[in-house]
Structure formats: structure tokens, C-alpha cells
Design a protein around this motif. Sequence first.
Motif, PDB file in Angstrom:
ATOM      1  N   GLY A  84       0.826  -1.211   0.000  1.00 17.08           N
ATOM      2  CA  GLY A  84       0.000   0.000   0.000  1.00 17.08           C
ATOM      3  C   GLY A  84       0.855   1.254   0.000  1.00 17.08           C
ATOM      4  N   ARG A  85       1.866   1.263   0.825  1.00 17.60           N
ATOM      5  CA  ARG A  85       2.789   2.400   0.904  1.00 17.60           C
ATOM      6  C   ARG A  85       3.463   2.638  -0.452  1.00 17.60           C
ATOM      7  NH1 ARG A  85       5.589   4.980   5.098  1.00 17.60           N
ATOM      8  NH2 ARG A  85       4.515   3.645   6.576  1.00 17.60           N
ATOM      9  N   GLU A  92       1.695   9.344  -5.931  1.00 12.93           N
ATOM     10  CA  GLU A  92       2.126  10.686  -5.512  1.00 12.93           C
ATOM     11  C   GLU A  92       3.210  11.211  -6.461  1.00 12.93           C
ATOM     12  OE1 GLU A  92       1.366  10.577  -0.672  1.00 12.93           O
ATOM     13  OE2 GLU A  92       3.372  10.185  -1.445  1.00 12.93           O
ATOM     14  N   THR A  93       4.160  10.363  -6.799  1.00 13.57           N
ATOM     15  CA  THR A  93       5.232  10.754  -7.714  1.00 13.57           C
ATOM     16  C   THR A  93       4.668  11.077  -9.096  1.00 13.57           C
ATOM     17  OG1 THR A  93       6.865   9.454  -6.505  1.00 13.57           O
ATOM     18  CG2 THR A  93       7.391   9.991  -8.798  1.00 13.57           C
ATOM     19  N   ALA A  94       3.761  10.238  -9.582  1.00 14.79           N
ATOM     20  CA  ALA A  94       3.154  10.471 -10.901  1.00 14.79           C
ATOM     21  C   ALA A  94       2.343  11.762 -10.913  1.00 14.79           C
ATOM     22  CB  ALA A  94       2.280   9.282 -11.287  1.00 14.79           C
ATOM     23  N   LEU A  95       1.590  12.015  -9.854  1.00 14.86           N
ATOM     24  CA  LEU A  95       0.792  13.243  -9.777  1.00 14.86           C
ATOM     25  C   LEU A  95       1.694  14.472  -9.705  1.00 14.86           C
ATOM     26  CD1 LEU A  95      -2.020  12.035  -7.368  1.00 14.86           C
ATOM     27  CD2 LEU A  95      -2.319  12.698  -9.768  1.00 14.86           C
ATOM     28  N   GLN A  96       2.707  14.399  -8.886  1.00 13.16           N
ATOM     29  CA  GLN A  96       3.629  15.531  -8.764  1.00 13.16           C
ATOM     30  C   GLN A  96       4.315  15.817 -10.104  1.00 13.16           C
ATOM     31  OE1 GLN A  96       6.696  15.091  -5.796  1.00 13.16           O
ATOM     32  NE2 GLN A  96       6.766  17.290  -5.473  1.00 13.16           N
ATOM     33  N   ARG A 108     -13.998   5.957   4.506  1.00 11.52           N
ATOM     34  CA  ARG A 108     -15.184   5.889   5.356  1.00 11.52           C
ATOM     35  C   ARG A 108     -14.777   6.146   6.807  1.00 11.52           C
ATOM     36  NH1 ARG A 108     -15.825   2.203   1.402  1.00 11.52           N
ATOM     37  NH2 ARG A 108     -17.614   2.611   0.065  1.00 11.52           N
ATOM     38  N   ALA A 109     -15.543   6.945   7.499  1.00 10.87           N
ATOM     39  CA  ALA A 109     -15.208   7.351   8.868  1.00 10.87           C
ATOM     40  C   ALA A 109     -15.057   6.152   9.797  1.00 10.87           C
ATOM     41  CB  ALA A 109     -16.276   8.311   9.402  1.00 10.87           C
ATOM     42  N   THR A 110     -15.720   5.068   9.489  1.00  7.21           N
ATOM     43  CA  THR A 110     -15.642   3.877  10.342  1.00  7.21           C
ATOM     44  C   THR A 110     -14.384   3.052  10.089  1.00  7.21           C
ATOM     45  OG1 THR A 110     -16.946   2.647   8.712  1.00  7.21           O
ATOM     46  CG2 THR A 110     -18.158   3.691  10.542  1.00  7.21           C
ATOM     47  N   ASN A 111     -13.641   3.366   9.047  1.00  7.80           N
ATOM     48  CA  ASN A 111     -12.462   2.576   8.690  1.00  7.80           C
ATOM     49  C   ASN A 111     -11.221   3.168   9.367  1.00  7.80           C
ATOM     50  OD1 ASN A 111     -10.475   1.004   7.524  1.00  7.80           O
ATOM     51  ND2 ASN A 111     -11.330   1.157   5.468  1.00  7.80           N
ATOM     52  N   ARG A 112     -11.133   2.964  10.671  1.00 10.01           N
ATOM     53  CA  ARG A 112     -10.037   3.536  11.468  1.00 10.01           C
ATOM     54  C   ARG A 112      -8.670   3.020  11.021  1.00 10.01           C
ATOM     55  NH1 ARG A 112     -10.786   7.893  12.501  1.00 10.01           N
ATOM     56  NH2 ARG A 112      -8.959   7.837  13.800  1.00 10.01           N
ATOM     57  N   GLU A 113      -8.588   1.772  10.585  1.00 11.28           N
ATOM     58  CA  GLU A 113      -7.313   1.215  10.142  1.00 11.28           C
ATOM     59  C   GLU A 113      -6.790   1.972   8.915  1.00 11.28           C
ATOM     60  OE1 GLU A 113      -5.339  -3.058   8.786  1.00 11.28           O
ATOM     61  OE2 GLU A 113      -7.437  -2.988   9.388  1.00 11.28           O
ATOM     62  N   ALA A 114      -7.685   2.269   7.973  1.00  8.81           N
ATOM     63  CA  ALA A 114      -7.268   3.019   6.778  1.00  8.81           C
ATOM     64  C   ALA A 114      -6.870   4.445   7.145  1.00  8.81           C
ATOM     65  CB  ALA A 114      -8.387   3.036   5.740  1.00  8.81           C
ATOM     66  N   VAL A 115      -7.631   5.081   8.021  1.00  4.77           N
ATOM     67  CA  VAL A 115      -7.286   6.440   8.452  1.00  4.77           C
ATOM     68  C   VAL A 115      -5.903   6.446   9.088  1.00  4.77           C
ATOM     69  CG1 VAL A 115      -7.896   8.331  10.026  1.00  4.77           C
ATOM     70  CG2 VAL A 115      -9.694   7.175   8.712  1.00  4.77           C
ATOM     71  N   ALA A 116      -5.629   5.492   9.960  1.00  2.00           N
ATOM     72  CA  ALA A 116      -4.314   5.416  10.613  1.00  2.00           C
ATOM     73  C   ALA A 116      -3.213   5.180   9.587  1.00  2.00           C
ATOM     74  CB  ALA A 116      -4.316   4.310  11.669  1.00  2.00           C
ATOM     75  N   ARG A 120      -0.093   7.809   8.923  1.00  2.00           N
ATOM     76  CA  ARG A 120       1.319   7.428   8.988  1.00  2.00           C
ATOM     77  C   ARG A 120       2.083   7.900   7.743  1.00  2.00           C
ATOM     78  NH1 ARG A 120      -0.981   2.701  11.029  1.00  2.00           N
ATOM     79  NH2 ARG A 120      -0.678   1.552   9.075  1.00  2.00           N
ATOM     80  N   LEU A 121       1.371   8.086   6.642  1.00  2.00           N
ATOM     81  CA  LEU A 121       1.998   8.556   5.404  1.00  2.00           C
ATOM     82  C   LEU A 121       1.976  10.078   5.272  1.00  2.00           C
ATOM     83  CD1 LEU A 121       0.714   5.907   2.834  1.00  2.00           C
ATOM     84  CD2 LEU A 121       2.848   5.928   4.135  1.00  2.00           C
ATOM     85  N   GLY A 122       1.498  10.767   6.316  1.00  2.00           N
ATOM     86  CA  GLY A 122       1.508  12.226   6.297  1.00  2.00           C
ATOM     87  C   GLY A 122       0.195  12.881   5.910  1.00  2.00           C
ATOM     88  N   TYR A 123      -0.837  12.105   5.672  1.00  2.00           N
ATOM     89  CA  TYR A 123      -2.143  12.665   5.331  1.00  2.00           C
ATOM     90  C   TYR A 123      -2.828  13.146   6.610  1.00  2.00           C
ATOM     91  CZ  TYR A 123      -1.654  10.982   0.597  1.00  2.00           C
ATOM     92  OH  TYR A 123      -1.205  10.789  -0.684  1.00  2.00           O
TER      93      TYR A 123
END
Length: 138
Positions: A84-85, A92-96, A108-116, A120-123
Motif C-alpha cells: 500500500g505504501r 504521488e510521484t506520478a501526480l507531482q 469511510r469514517a468507520t475505517n479507522r485502520e485506513a485512516v491510521a 502514517r503517510l503524512g495525510y
Amino acid sequence: MEIRPFRTDDTEAVVALWEASGLTRPWNDPRKDIARKLAVQPELFVVAVDDDRVVGSVMAGYDGHRGWMNYLATAPGSRRLGIGRALVAHVETALQAIGCPKVNLQVRATNREAVAFYERLGYRVDDTIDLGKRLIDD
């Protein structure tokens, strides 16, 4: 593991990956989403492949103001290996490279694992309200 552009013969593997990752919803036909993406910036739709098996995917796009990331998924048996990272770093590199100043995504607000994961990636959570309107019923 290799990150490469999505190919049409990846369709069923990617749909299965999204289903296994809980990303599909009854009101979004994943095959139609794939077809739509292939019509617009298909180079920003990539998959991670390990031994000819799709183990990750991400769709990205740039509208001239913001970049967007959708359908980031890693196969359940391949999580916590950096896939995933690596996919996020790739888009990110392609967009930049095409001048994109910021990338946004929705979780989704309930997806705490995805938010975390994204934190961790700076979002960070933006102080915005997400609104949507369906224009085409799937």
C-alpha cells in the motif's frame, strides 16, 4: 513485487481484490468504474503484482486543481508488507510529475485502520464536508 499500469486482463483479479478489501458497494459497479477510469488518465491506474498475482491496486487522477486517489487496496494475505505504501508513493510521484500540488482521498469514517495508515503517510483530515451527487445510476 512490481507496480505496473492496469491491463484489461487484470479486471477480474482487481474486482476480486476490491471485494475482498470491502471497497465495493451495491451502488457502484466496479467494472463500470474500471471502464470509466480507462477512458480518463488510464496511466494513473496501477496494480501491484507479485508472481503474476494482483496483490494491490490504486486509481488516481488530476483535475488541474487537486489529485485524487481511489480504490487503494492490498490483498488481505499481503498486508503490512509495504505494498500500500509503495502504491501511494507511486501515484504521488506520478501526480507531482504532472504538476499536481495536493492529493485528496476519501475514507469511510468507520475505517479507522485506513485512516491510521494514511496518517502514517503524512495525510491529515481536512476541515471539509464531503458532498456528492449521483449523475449516472449503476
